[in-house]
Design a protein around this motif. Structure first.
Motif, short mmCIF file in Angstrom:
data_model
loop_
_atom_site.label_atom_id
_atom_site.label_comp_id
_atom_site.label_asym_id
_atom_site.label_seq_id
_atom_site.Cartn_x
_atom_site.Cartn_y
_atom_site.Cartn_z
N THR A 167 -6.46 6.68 -1.14
CA THR A 167 -7.34 6.90 0.01
C THR A 167 -8.79 6.75 -0.42
OG1 THR A 167 -5.75 8.43 1.01
CG2 THR A 167 -8.01 8.49 1.84
N TYR A 185 -5.46 1.74 -9.00
CA TYR A 185 -4.66 0.69 -8.39
C TYR A 185 -4.00 -0.13 -9.50
CZ TYR A 185 -3.44 -3.18 -5.23
OH TYR A 185 -2.77 -4.13 -4.50
N HIS A 226 2.52 5.11 -4.86
CA HIS A 226 1.33 5.94 -4.66
C HIS A 226 0.54 5.51 -3.43
CE1 HIS A 226 2.17 7.67 -8.54
NE2 HIS A 226 2.12 6.48 -9.10
N THR A 227 -0.04 6.50 -2.76
CA THR A 227 -0.94 6.26 -1.63
C THR A 227 -2.37 6.54 -2.08
OG1 THR A 227 0.75 6.87 0.00
CG2 THR A 227 -1.54 6.94 0.72
N THR A 246 -6.66 3.61 3.73
CA THR A 246 -5.46 4.00 2.98
C THR A 246 -4.74 2.74 2.50
OG1 THR A 246 -5.17 6.02 4.27
CG2 THR A 246 -3.24 5.19 3.09
N GLU A 267 -1.34 1.45 0.22
CA GLU A 267 -0.08 1.77 -0.47
C GLU A 267 0.03 0.89 -1.70
OE1 GLU A 267 1.74 4.28 0.42
OE2 GLU A 267 0.60 4.64 2.27
N ASN A 268 0.22 1.50 -2.85
CA ASN A 268 0.32 0.76 -4.12
C ASN A 268 1.53 1.29 -4.88
OD1 ASN A 268 -1.30 0.74 -7.29
ND2 ASN A 268 -0.61 -1.09 -6.22
N GLU A 298 -9.28 7.03 -7.96
CA GLU A 298 -8.17 6.30 -7.36
C GLU A 298 -7.81 5.13 -8.29
OE1 GLU A 298 -6.34 7.31 -5.20
OE2 GLU A 298 -7.37 8.38 -3.62
#
Length: 311
Positions: A37, A133, A34-35, A28, A30-31, A131
């Motif tokens: 996974t 980032y 937003h989280t 996990t 944290e960005n 996902e």
């Protein structure tokens, strides 16, 4: 390079440095708000913006990249061979449909890429199994090199290339330290203004990474107290700040020489010390963005601020 160094140390009988622990999934991250996974390392990544692309390539992740976009400057020569193996999805921001066409499971870029007006917001991409980032420096104000190192470490964890990430961070730190060692004895930092663009006003940097790079190079950004990362300021404000050096962000269709000529031709700016003494430092804009070019930015700035120390 990391593997080569380790092999050399073994051959010389030198004790090996501790290796970074491998990533344990699920992971996990944290960005910003937003989280993210990850059940496993991404296998089909896309990147938006040149500095994000170069960072991925520098970590040796070309074989896991299925698309890039918005490379608005030539890629570093040392990374070009790897870059040329990756499909270019668009000259600027690709549509969501184009991105989905390469079936990615990961996206990396500036915050501006993850908006309705660009590719798509992060939650939308997550719903599609991607996902996303965002570069930390585009999520916050007053970014520093520590935020760059955080991104590198996070990418290392996400892709389980932690050794490569640690090695890259160490290299960037060392390159910057070489410059700061030269200017260590400077007692009074020069005052600096960034001229990015503008004819009716000056578009300059405030609480952005570039301000930190200027500080590392021994300067003080006269507009560091702006509320925004980038903003317009008036000619009168620039005159009142009286910067000793002006940094010219070099990019786009208007050349650095044209920008300097414009500033010198404006009679309202004639009293600014930087203009009166023609003290300009030209810096390629990609070096001001979070990535592997940041040491080059610090080096360029320091040489321009204190040329006598680098002869």
């Amino acid at each position: 390079m990391r593997r080569f160094r380790l092999a050399l140390l073994i051959a010389l009988g030198i004790a090996l440095p501790a290796l970074a622990a491998p990533t344990v999934y699920p992971l996990t991250i944290e960005n910003g708000p937003h989280t993210l996974t990850f059940e496993k390392a991404p296998e089909r990544a896309v990147t938006f913006n040149g500095h994000a692309t170069e960072l991925m390539l520098a970590l040796g992740l070309a074989d896991r990249m299925v698309g890039t976009a918005y490379m608005n400057h030539p890629v570093l020569e040392s990374l070009k061979a790897k870059y040329d193996t990756i499909p270019v999805l668009a000259e600027q921001s690709p549509s969501l449909e184009v991105v989905l066409g390469v079936e990615p499971d990961f996206a990396f870029g500036r915050l501006s890429a993850f908006r309705d007006t660009a590719v798509a917001p992060v939650p939308v991409l997550q719903e599609l199994g991607i996902e996303a980032y965002a570069v930390t420096g585009t999520l916050i104000k007053s970014a520093t090199m520590e935020d760059v190192y955080l991104d590198i470490a996070n990418l290392g964890a996400i892709f389980d290339v932690n050794d490569e990430a640690e090695a890259l961070i160490e290299t960037l730190r060392e390159e910057i330290a070489e410059v700061t060692a030269v200017i260590e004895g400077v007692e009074e930092p020069v005052t600096v203004m960034v001229y990015d663009s503008g004819t009716d006003a000056i578009y300059t940097t405030g609480k952005a990474l570039q301000t930190h790079l200027i500080e590392l190079a021994g300067g003080i950004n006269v507009f560091a107290d702006l509320d925004e990362t980038w903003a317009n300021v008036s000619w009168e404000e620039a005159v009142a700040k009286a910067p000793q050096v002006i940094v010219i962000n070099d990019y786009g269709r208007v050349s650095a020489e044209e920008k300097i000529s414009f500033l010198k031709s404006n009679p309202a700016l004639a009293t600014i010390p930087a203009i009166a003494h023609e003290r300009f430092v030209v810096m390629p804009l990609p070096s001001a963005f979070e990535g592997v070019r940041n040491p080059d930015a610090v080096r360029t700035l320091a040489r321009g601020f204190y040329p006598e120390l680098f002869r």
